[in-house]
Design a protein around this motif. Structure first.
Motif, PDB file in Angstrom:
ATOM      1  N   ALA A 187       0.806  -1.200  -0.111  1.00  0.00           N
ATOM      2  CA  ALA A 187       0.001  -0.050  -0.082  1.00  0.00           C
ATOM      3  C   ALA A 187       0.798   1.266   0.044  1.00  0.00           C
ATOM      4  CB  ALA A 187      -0.996  -0.169   1.132  1.00  0.00           C
ATOM      5  N   VAL A 188       1.817   1.153   0.792  1.00  0.00           N
ATOM      6  CA  VAL A 188       2.916   2.547   0.972  1.00  0.00           C
ATOM      7  C   VAL A 188       3.538   2.698  -0.667  1.00  0.00           C
ATOM      8  CG1 VAL A 188       5.010   3.164   1.826  1.00  0.00           C
ATOM      9  CG2 VAL A 188       3.301   2.285   3.261  1.00  0.00           C
ATOM     10  N   LEU A 189       3.958   1.655  -1.371  1.00  0.00           N
ATOM     11  CA  LEU A 189       4.589   1.623  -2.490  1.00  0.00           C
ATOM     12  C   LEU A 189       3.545   1.858  -3.542  1.00  0.00           C
ATOM     13  CD1 LEU A 189       7.275  -1.266  -2.243  1.00  0.00           C
ATOM     14  CD2 LEU A 189       7.631   1.571  -2.210  1.00  0.00           C
ATOM     15  N   ASN A 190       1.981   1.715  -3.328  1.00  0.00           N
ATOM     16  CA  ASN A 190       1.175   1.615  -4.587  1.00  0.00           C
ATOM     17  C   ASN A 190       1.459   0.479  -5.342  1.00  0.00           C
ATOM     18  OD1 ASN A 190      -1.231   2.735  -5.097  1.00  0.00           O
ATOM     19  ND2 ASN A 190      -0.379   3.671  -6.942  1.00  0.00           N
ATOM     20  N   ALA A 191       2.209  -0.590  -5.030  1.00  0.00           N
ATOM     21  CA  ALA A 191       2.658  -1.650  -5.839  1.00  0.00           C
ATOM     22  C   ALA A 191       1.475  -2.346  -6.547  1.00  0.00           C
ATOM     23  CB  ALA A 191       3.400  -2.659  -5.253  1.00  0.00           C
ATOM     24  N   PRO A 192       1.767  -2.574  -8.153  1.00  0.00           N
ATOM     25  CA  PRO A 192       0.902  -3.337  -8.713  1.00  0.00           C
ATOM     26  C   PRO A 192       0.660  -4.863  -8.371  1.00  0.00           C
ATOM     27  CG  PRO A 192       2.856  -3.071 -10.030  1.00  0.00           C
ATOM     28  CD  PRO A 192       3.018  -2.440  -8.808  1.00  0.00           C
ATOM     29  N   VAL A 193       0.125  -5.121  -7.222  1.00  0.00           N
ATOM     30  CA  VAL A 193       0.066  -6.545  -6.654  1.00  0.00           C
ATOM     31  C   VAL A 193      -1.441  -6.766  -6.055  1.00  0.00           C
ATOM     32  CG1 VAL A 193       0.991  -5.823  -4.531  1.00  0.00           C
ATOM     33  CG2 VAL A 193       0.781  -8.224  -5.057  1.00  0.00           C
ATOM     34  N   VAL A 194      -1.931  -7.807  -6.478  1.00  0.00           N
ATOM     35  CA  VAL A 194      -3.333  -8.388  -5.891  1.00  0.00           C
ATOM     36  C   VAL A 194      -3.087  -9.535  -5.021  1.00  0.00           C
ATOM     37  CG1 VAL A 194      -5.582  -9.184  -6.592  1.00  0.00           C
ATOM     38  CG2 VAL A 194      -4.489  -7.580  -8.077  1.00  0.00           C
ATOM     39  N   PHE A 195      -3.567  -9.437  -3.742  1.00  0.00           N
ATOM     40  CA  PHE A 195      -3.303 -10.457  -2.777  1.00  0.00           C
ATOM     41  C   PHE A 195      -4.672 -11.066  -2.827  1.00  0.00           C
ATOM     42  CE2 PHE A 195      -0.748  -6.946  -1.076  1.00  0.00           C
ATOM     43  CZ  PHE A 195       0.396  -7.552  -0.950  1.00  0.00           C
ATOM     44  N   PHE A 196      -4.705 -12.472  -3.295  1.00  0.00           N
ATOM     45  CA  PHE A 196      -6.038 -13.039  -3.248  1.00  0.00           C
ATOM     46  C   PHE A 196      -6.079 -14.224  -2.367  1.00  0.00           C
ATOM     47  CE2 PHE A 196      -8.130 -16.563  -6.268  1.00  0.00           C
ATOM     48  CZ  PHE A 196      -9.405 -16.125  -5.745  1.00  0.00           C
ATOM     49  N   VAL A 197      -6.780 -13.933  -1.210  1.00  0.00           N
ATOM     50  CA  VAL A 197      -7.063 -14.993  -0.391  1.00  0.00           C
ATOM     51  C   VAL A 197      -8.200 -16.087  -0.429  1.00  0.00           C
ATOM     52  CG1 VAL A 197      -7.845 -15.200   2.341  1.00  0.00           C
ATOM     53  CG2 VAL A 197      -6.705 -13.234   1.531  1.00  0.00           C
ATOM     54  N   GLN A 198      -7.821 -17.330  -0.633  1.00  0.00           N
ATOM     55  CA  GLN A 198      -8.694 -18.369  -0.894  1.00  0.00           C
ATOM     56  C   GLN A 198      -9.195 -18.978   0.689  1.00  0.00           C
ATOM     57  OE1 GLN A 198      -7.893 -21.330  -4.047  1.00  0.00           O
ATOM     58  NE2 GLN A 198      -5.986 -20.029  -4.081  1.00  0.00           N
ATOM     59  N   ASN A 199     -10.245 -18.299   1.153  1.00  0.00           N
ATOM     60  CA  ASN A 199     -10.644 -18.492   2.424  1.00  0.00           C
ATOM     61  C   ASN A 199     -11.466 -20.053   2.255  1.00  0.00           C
ATOM     62  OD1 ASN A 199     -11.878 -18.912   4.732  1.00  0.00           O
ATOM     63  ND2 ASN A 199     -12.923 -16.832   4.834  1.00  0.00           N
ATOM     64  N   ASN A 200     -10.906 -21.061   2.557  1.00  0.00           N
ATOM     65  CA  ASN A 200     -11.494 -22.454   2.487  1.00  0.00           C
ATOM     66  C   ASN A 200     -11.885 -22.963   3.873  1.00  0.00           C
ATOM     67  OD1 ASN A 200      -9.298 -23.528   3.771  1.00  0.00           O
ATOM     68  ND2 ASN A 200      -8.427 -24.216   1.974  1.00  0.00           N
ATOM     69  N   LYS A 201     -11.897 -22.006   4.782  1.00  0.00           N
ATOM     70  CA  LYS A 201     -12.640 -22.195   5.989  1.00  0.00           C
ATOM     71  C   LYS A 201     -11.738 -22.852   7.147  1.00  0.00           C
ATOM     72  CE  LYS A 201     -16.301 -20.057   4.415  1.00  0.00           C
ATOM     73  NZ  LYS A 201     -15.525 -19.709   3.387  1.00  0.00           N
ATOM     74  N   TYR A 202     -10.717 -23.493   6.889  1.00  0.00           N
ATOM     75  CA  TYR A 202      -9.855 -24.285   7.775  1.00  0.00           C
ATOM     76  C   TYR A 202      -8.254 -23.997   7.482  1.00  0.00           C
ATOM     77  CZ  TYR A 202     -13.799 -26.969   9.318  1.00  0.00           C
ATOM     78  OH  TYR A 202     -14.993 -27.384   9.955  1.00  0.00           O
ATOM     79  N   ALA A 203      -7.488 -23.900   8.551  1.00  0.00           N
ATOM     80  CA  ALA A 203      -6.077 -23.541   8.430  1.00  0.00           C
ATOM     81  C   ALA A 203      -5.676 -25.124   8.950  1.00  0.00           C
ATOM     82  CB  ALA A 203      -5.616 -22.517   9.433  1.00  0.00           C
ATOM     83  N   ILE A 204      -5.420 -25.975   8.202  1.00  0.00           N
ATOM     84  CA  ILE A 204      -5.284 -27.530   8.529  1.00  0.00           C
ATOM     85  C   ILE A 204      -6.753 -27.765   9.442  1.00  0.00           C
ATOM     86  CG2 ILE A 204      -4.023 -29.189   9.598  1.00  0.00           C
ATOM     87  CD1 ILE A 204      -1.716 -27.684   9.281  1.00  0.00           C
ATOM     88  N   SER A 205      -6.655 -27.946  10.965  1.00  0.00           N
ATOM     89  CA  SER A 205      -7.587 -28.172  11.541  1.00  0.00           C
ATOM     90  C   SER A 205      -8.370 -27.232  12.205  1.00  0.00           C
ATOM     91  CB  SER A 205      -7.483 -29.153  12.542  1.00  0.00           C
ATOM     92  OG  SER A 205      -6.260 -28.974  13.371  1.00  0.00           O
ATOM     93  N   VAL A 206      -7.816 -25.906  12.194  1.00  0.00           N
ATOM     94  CA  VAL A 206      -8.386 -24.723  12.990  1.00  0.00           C
ATOM     95  C   VAL A 206      -9.183 -23.927  12.003  1.00  0.00           C
ATOM     96  CG1 VAL A 206      -7.552 -22.604  14.016  1.00  0.00           C
ATOM     97  CG2 VAL A 206      -6.027 -24.469  13.899  1.00  0.00           C
ATOM     98  N   PRO A 207     -10.475 -23.870  12.660  1.00  0.00           N
ATOM     99  CA  PRO A 207     -11.714 -23.080  11.785  1.00  0.00           C
ATOM    100  C   PRO A 207     -11.493 -21.792  11.857  1.00  0.00           C
ATOM    101  CG  PRO A 207     -12.421 -23.939  13.860  1.00  0.00           C
ATOM    102  CD  PRO A 207     -11.169 -24.597  13.814  1.00  0.00           C
ATOM    103  N   LEU A 208     -12.115 -21.179  10.815  1.00  0.00           N
ATOM    104  CA  LEU A 208     -11.877 -19.485  10.724  1.00  0.00           C
ATOM    105  C   LEU A 208     -12.099 -18.904  11.815  1.00  0.00           C
ATOM    106  CD1 LEU A 208     -11.242 -17.260   8.807  1.00  0.00           C
ATOM    107  CD2 LEU A 208     -13.801 -17.383   7.999  1.00  0.00           C
ATOM    108  N   ALA A 209     -13.189 -19.430  12.524  1.00  0.00           N
ATOM    109  CA  ALA A 209     -13.882 -18.504  13.856  1.00  0.00           C
ATOM    110  C   ALA A 209     -12.636 -18.496  14.858  1.00  0.00           C
ATOM    111  CB  ALA A 209     -15.045 -19.082  14.552  1.00  0.00           C
ATOM    112  N   LYS A 210     -11.749 -19.402  15.029  1.00  0.00           N
ATOM    113  CA  LYS A 210     -10.405 -19.201  15.570  1.00  0.00           C
ATOM    114  C   LYS A 210      -9.247 -18.678  15.247  1.00  0.00           C
ATOM    115  CE  LYS A 210     -11.925 -23.494  18.615  1.00  0.00           C
ATOM    116  NZ  LYS A 210     -11.492 -24.749  19.220  1.00  0.00           N
ATOM    117  N   GLN A 211      -9.509 -18.061  13.957  1.00  0.00           N
ATOM    118  CA  GLN A 211      -8.386 -17.539  13.343  1.00  0.00           C
ATOM    119  C   GLN A 211      -8.550 -15.961  13.615  1.00  0.00           C
ATOM    120  OE1 GLN A 211      -7.060 -18.966   9.513  1.00  0.00           O
ATOM    121  NE2 GLN A 211      -8.447 -20.476   9.603  1.00  0.00           N
ATOM    122  N   SER A 212      -9.655 -15.439  13.213  1.00  0.00           N
ATOM    123  CA  SER A 212      -9.922 -14.265  12.915  1.00  0.00           C
ATOM    124  C   SER A 212     -11.477 -13.825  13.680  1.00  0.00           C
ATOM    125  CB  SER A 212      -9.786 -13.520  11.523  1.00  0.00           C
ATOM    126  OG  SER A 212     -10.137 -12.255  11.550  1.00  0.00           O
TER     127      SER A 212
END
Length: 368
Positions: A187-212
């Motif tokens: 954001a500071v650099l205004n860089a030409p990049v797109v961050f694409f989050v594939q939220n598939n609901k689990y970080a291995i066995s940790v559900p999203l509700a326990k991540q954020s």
């Protein structure tokens, strides 16, 4: 001195209240979202063909682990709309920075499937030429590729290249410090990049509700002054529209973007994981009804862009692809253990020379 933030500026960063969607779970069109043009029909047909091939590749790679041909394989079944749309939103000169779960995206990008599987086969390198393919090595450490992606985006801009970088990341990766550093840096650099989050609901066995505790992961971009959006990750039409818009805005100096796709990982984390220990069958079955491939196929058939003959042809091509992959993967690779030491440093250190000598001694002893 008081500092006031323009409400209009804040609104320009906010994601849509609900994930952007063009096609419902049953394959019927919904009211087109404002601000996002529908992709061209030919793009959607190409997306369908690549999704069919990608799913067949994923099934074949999973089978190869059971045959001992792969050491591990993280399936992305159910995430094909994200994988394929992410690639279709890029031009040939753009760069892709994938995670370990994005093998289908690499295949959709045109990378040789055997080279894609080299790392997962146990090779010491990623298997393909990153410069030739414009695909960074698949990243196993969480979120470290996001910092590299920003650096690449800034380097491309300084070189005067008309190119965009897309960094794939999973929901679990958004909990890593590298992810937040990358967003701030971009954001500071205004860089030409797109961050694409594939939220598939689990970080291995940790559900999203326990991540954020955020209302959606897309909101994490706002604190860095970054345009953010959320999209139905099982709707290829929507994902392609949102990512294409974000990529073109970044390409024309509009700055980076954070896009969150709501999707689901249908299979276990890897072939070494037992997903039944942390999620219910009913949950998996519910997401199966939102299958991205079936949804797109129904939508295209309903619009008359696809017919039974074209569907059969796509699946036949995918079967031929899988057969060639099996044949090539059944050939034992020629291994040279000394390659482990060849590309660590330009000039080998004393420790590397010592380790190489130990290996040589052990290999010599085993041949006697």
């Amino acid at each position: 001195m008081s500092v006031r933030t323009s409400r209009r500026a804040v609104d320009g960063l906010l994601p849509s209240p609900e994930p952007v969607r063009f096609v419902a779970e049953d394959g019927t069109a919904v009211e087109a979202p404002a601000g996002y043009p529908a992709p061209a029909d030919e793009q959607l047909l190409e997306g369908y063909r690549r999704m069919v091939l990608g799913r067949r590749f994923d099934r074949q790679a999973t089978a190869l682990t059971k045959q001992g041909r792969l050491a591990v394989y993280p399936s992305s079944r159910g995430q094909e709309a994200c994988q394929v749309a992410g690639v279709l939103a890029l031009r040939a000169g753009d760069w892709l920075f994938p995670t370990y779960r994005d093998s289908v995206a690499l295949v959709a990008r045109g990378v040789d499937p055997v080279e894609v599987l080299t790392l997962l086969r146990g090779g010491w390198h990623c298997g393909y030429d990153p410069v030739a393919t414009r695909v960074a090595p698949q990243c196993t450490p969480l979120a470290t590729q996001t910092i590299h992606a920003v650096g690449m985006a800034e380097a491309l801009r300084r070189k005067g290249e008309d190119a965009v970088v897309m960094a794939f990341i999973g929901d679990g990766g958004t909990s890593e410090g590298d992810f937040h550093e990358a967003l701030n840096y971009a954001a500071v650099l205004n860089a030409p990049v797109v961050f694409f989050v594939q939220n598939n609901k689990y970080a291995i066995s940790v559900p999203l509700a326990k991540q954020s505790a955020a209302p959606a992961l897309a909101y994490k971009g706002i604190g860095y002054g970054m345009r953010s959006e959320q999209v139905d990750g099982n709707d290829l039409v929507a994902v392609l529209s949102v990512l294409s818009s974000a990529a073109e805005r970044a390409r024309t100096g509009g700055g980076p973007a954070l896009v969150e796709a709501h999707t689901y990982r249908m299979d276990a984390h890897t072939n070494a994981d037992d997903a039944t220990r942390y999620r219910e069958t009913e949950e998996v079955e519910q997401w199966a009804s939102a299958d991205p491939l079936a949804r797109l196929e129904t939508y295209l058939l309903g619009r008359g862009l696809l017919d039974a003959e074209a569907v059969a042809a796509a699946h036949e091509a995918a079967e031929e692809f899988a057969a060639r992959l099996r044949e090539r993967m059944n050939a034992d690779p020629e291994l040279n253990p000394y390659e482990l030491f060849d590309h660590v440093f330009a000039e080998p250190t004393p420790q590397l020379r010592e380790q190489r000598a130990v290996l040589a001694s052990e290999l010599s002893a085993s041949e006697e």
